[in-house]
Design a protein around this motif. Structure first.
Motif, mmCIF file in Angstrom:
data_model
loop_
_atom_site.group_PDB
_atom_site.id
_atom_site.type_symbol
_atom_site.label_atom_id
_atom_site.label_comp_id
_atom_site.label_asym_id
_atom_site.label_seq_id
_atom_site.Cartn_x
_atom_site.Cartn_y
_atom_site.Cartn_z
ATOM 1 N N LEU A 288 0.817 -1.205 0.000
ATOM 2 C CA LEU A 288 0.000 0.000 0.000
ATOM 3 C C LEU A 288 0.857 1.263 0.000
ATOM 4 O O LEU A 288 0.658 2.167 -0.827
ATOM 5 N N LEU A 289 1.800 1.332 0.909
ATOM 6 C CA LEU A 289 2.565 2.566 1.090
ATOM 7 C C LEU A 289 3.576 2.799 -0.029
ATOM 8 O O LEU A 289 4.002 3.928 -0.249
ATOM 9 N N SER A 290 3.941 1.742 -0.763
ATOM 10 C CA SER A 290 4.843 1.918 -1.900
ATOM 11 C C SER A 290 4.089 1.919 -3.220
ATOM 12 O O SER A 290 4.708 1.971 -4.286
ATOM 13 N N LEU A 291 2.757 1.838 -3.157
ATOM 14 C CA LEU A 291 1.920 1.755 -4.360
ATOM 15 C C LEU A 291 2.302 0.545 -5.221
ATOM 16 O O LEU A 291 2.263 0.591 -6.446
ATOM 17 N N LYS B 107 12.799 15.285 -4.160
ATOM 18 C CA LYS B 107 13.397 15.126 -2.828
ATOM 19 C C LYS B 107 12.498 15.715 -1.756
ATOM 20 O O LYS B 107 12.263 15.096 -0.710
ATOM 21 N N GLN B 108 11.978 16.918 -2.011
ATOM 22 C CA GLN B 108 11.124 17.563 -1.000
ATOM 23 C C GLN B 108 9.778 16.848 -0.862
ATOM 24 O O GLN B 108 9.280 16.644 0.250
ATOM 25 N N THR B 109 9.187 16.456 -2.002
ATOM 26 C CA THR B 109 7.898 15.754 -1.958
ATOM 27 C C THR B 109 8.033 14.417 -1.250
ATOM 28 O O THR B 109 7.208 14.055 -0.401
ATOM 29 N N TYR B 110 9.077 13.685 -1.611
ATOM 30 C CA TYR B 110 9.323 12.375 -1.012
ATOM 31 C C TYR B 110 9.578 12.519 0.492
ATOM 32 O O TYR B 110 9.060 11.746 1.292
ATOM 33 N N SER B 111 10.362 13.510 0.861
ATOM 34 C CA SER B 111 10.677 13.720 2.278
ATOM 35 C C SER B 111 9.411 14.030 3.072
ATOM 36 O O SER B 111 9.215 13.507 4.182
ATOM 37 N N HIS C 34 5.892 12.598 7.129
ATOM 38 C CA HIS C 34 4.649 13.099 7.717
ATOM 39 C C HIS C 34 3.416 12.268 7.353
ATOM 40 O O HIS C 34 2.533 12.087 8.196
ATOM 41 N N VAL C 35 3.343 11.789 6.119
ATOM 42 C CA VAL C 35 2.160 11.032 5.693
ATOM 43 C C VAL C 35 2.307 9.559 6.029
ATOM 44 O O VAL C 35 1.439 8.964 6.679
ATOM 45 N N LEU C 36 3.400 8.940 5.573
ATOM 46 C CA LEU C 36 3.598 7.503 5.795
ATOM 47 C C LEU C 36 3.530 7.098 7.272
ATOM 48 O O LEU C 36 2.852 6.122 7.612
ATOM 49 N N ALA D 156 6.806 1.849 14.638
ATOM 50 C CA ALA D 156 7.501 1.256 13.492
ATOM 51 C C ALA D 156 7.570 2.199 12.311
ATOM 52 O O ALA D 156 8.594 2.274 11.622
ATOM 53 N N TYR D 157 6.499 2.937 12.041
ATOM 54 C CA TYR D 157 6.469 3.770 10.848
ATOM 55 C C TYR D 157 6.990 5.175 11.109
ATOM 56 O O TYR D 157 7.008 6.014 10.206
ATOM 57 N N GLU D 158 7.446 5.432 12.311
ATOM 58 C CA GLU D 158 8.307 6.580 12.569
ATOM 59 C C GLU D 158 9.768 6.137 12.481
ATOM 60 O O GLU D 158 10.636 6.890 12.032
ATOM 61 N N TYR D 159 10.026 4.916 12.904
ATOM 62 C CA TYR D 159 11.373 4.345 12.795
ATOM 63 C C TYR D 159 11.813 4.268 11.331
ATOM 64 O O TYR D 159 12.973 4.522 11.009
ATOM 65 N N LEU D 160 10.889 3.921 10.421
ATOM 66 C CA LEU D 160 11.243 3.728 9.021
ATOM 67 C C LEU D 160 11.896 4.969 8.411
ATOM 68 O O LEU D 160 13.030 4.883 7.922
ATOM 69 N N PRO D 161 11.246 6.146 8.406
ATOM 70 C CA PRO D 161 11.912 7.302 7.799
ATOM 71 C C PRO D 161 13.165 7.720 8.558
ATOM 72 O O PRO D 161 14.128 8.197 7.950
ATOM 73 N N GLU D 162 13.151 7.536 9.875
ATOM 74 C CA GLU D 162 14.339 7.895 10.658
ATOM 75 C C GLU D 162 15.512 7.008 10.273
ATOM 76 O O GLU D 162 16.638 7.482 10.093
ATOM 77 N N SER D 163 15.253 5.702 10.135
ATOM 78 C CA SER D 163 16.333 4.772 9.804
ATOM 79 C C SER D 163 16.853 5.011 8.392
ATOM 80 O O SER D 163 18.055 4.916 8.139
ATOM 81 N N VAL D 164 15.956 5.343 7.457
ATOM 82 C CA VAL D 164 16.388 5.620 6.088
ATOM 83 C C VAL D 164 17.206 6.907 6.038
ATOM 84 O O VAL D 164 18.243 6.983 5.373
ATOM 85 N N GLY D 165 16.749 7.919 6.759
ATOM 86 C CA GLY D 165 17.439 9.197 6.749
ATOM 87 C C GLY D 165 18.845 9.129 7.305
ATOM 88 O O GLY D 165 19.725 9.887 6.890
#
Length: 263
Positions: free
Chosen positions: A25-28, A170-174, A179-181, A195-204
């Motif tokens: 879902l989140l990756s379409l 880059k800005q849209t994806y960020s 914020h959305v995911l 978990a879904y706060e960890y995901l963007p933090e871990s990628v960043g």
């Protein structure tokens, strides 16, 4: 960021039942295409086995096994029992649906620590990891273990999230990723480990592009290249374990590949 084994294992245990649905879902559904590209990148030769570590619910291991043919054993490993149970159920369903699983060998899914793999040196012709390397507490140790169990001349392949460099994307994806995911993911997955706060933090905070390719070279891999997918949202990295003598034609082709990557 807390990447301790206990925290990450419990986080994945909690989200395991909804993990596949959330990823798609989140990756379409683009994550399926990324895995297909990873499988196409593998150079599968002979009949030596292949290892997919941090295999999660088994999607990449199953895709590799389907492509590898009947003579090659694919093994999946992960340290989260709940994720492995789903992978085993998928494989069991495939066996039932194909009248005994004719066409390829059944995948064993084993519980194992990716920083201390329970396999002999030089055991696998290819060693892969998809969206799991950044969850290993010590990235270099995880890469070193991948290289250790890979045969000389074999491939170490990493498929991982990365960060787009095109300004608008880059800005849209960020914004979406930060914020959305997390809001959608946390609402649907319902876990107490964010978990879904960890995901963007871990990628960043995880190295990508040349930074991760350099880490792969530092642990001894040769001919390391990387290929961004979907404008840099994910990247495939491939390195070769030293030991196999390459021909002049192979060396020339490799220099051309590396020149293309660097431009």
């Amino acid at each position: 960021m807390d990447k301790s084994g206990e925290r990450v294992r419990e986080m994945f245990r909690q989200i395991a039942p909804r993990y596949d649905a959330m990823n798609h879902l989140l990756s379409l559904n683009i994550d399926k295409w990324w895995r297909r590209k990873a499988v196409q990148t593998l150079k599968i030769e002979g009949d030596a086995p292949i290892l997919d570590l941090c295999c999660g619910t088994g999607d990449l291991a199953i895709a590799i096994a389907d492509a590898a043919g009947p003579d090659i054993q694919v093994v999946g490993s992960d340290f989260c029992h709940a994720m492995l149970e789903i992978a085993r159920d998928k494989e069991a369903a495939r066996v039932r649906d194909t009248a005994g699983g004719s066409g390829r060998q059944t995948i064993p899914f084993l519980e194992a620590d990716s920083m201390a793999l329970p396999f002999d040196d030089n055991a696998f012709q290819c060693v892969t990891v998809a969206f799991g390397l950044r969850n290993i507490a010590d990235t270099d140790q995880g890469l070193s273990e991948m290289a250790r169990v890979c045969q000389p001349g074999g491939q170490v392949l990493v498929l991982e999230f990365s960060q787009p460099t095109l300004p608008v994307l880059k800005q849209t994806y960020s914004f979406y990723f930060r914020h959305v995911l997390p809001r959608i993911g946390q609402w649907m997955a319902r876990n107490d480990k964010s978990a879904y706060e960890y995901l963007p933090e871990s990628v960043g905070k995880f190295p990508c592009g040349e930074a991760l390719a350099g880490r792969m070279r530092d642990i001894g891999l040769l001919h390391v290249t990387f290929r961004p997918l979907t404008l840099g949202v994910a990247t495939i990295y491939v390195g070769e374990k030293p030991g196999r003598t390459t021909t002049h034609a192979e060396q020339a082709a490799q220099r051309e590949d590396e020149a293309l990557v660097s431009t």
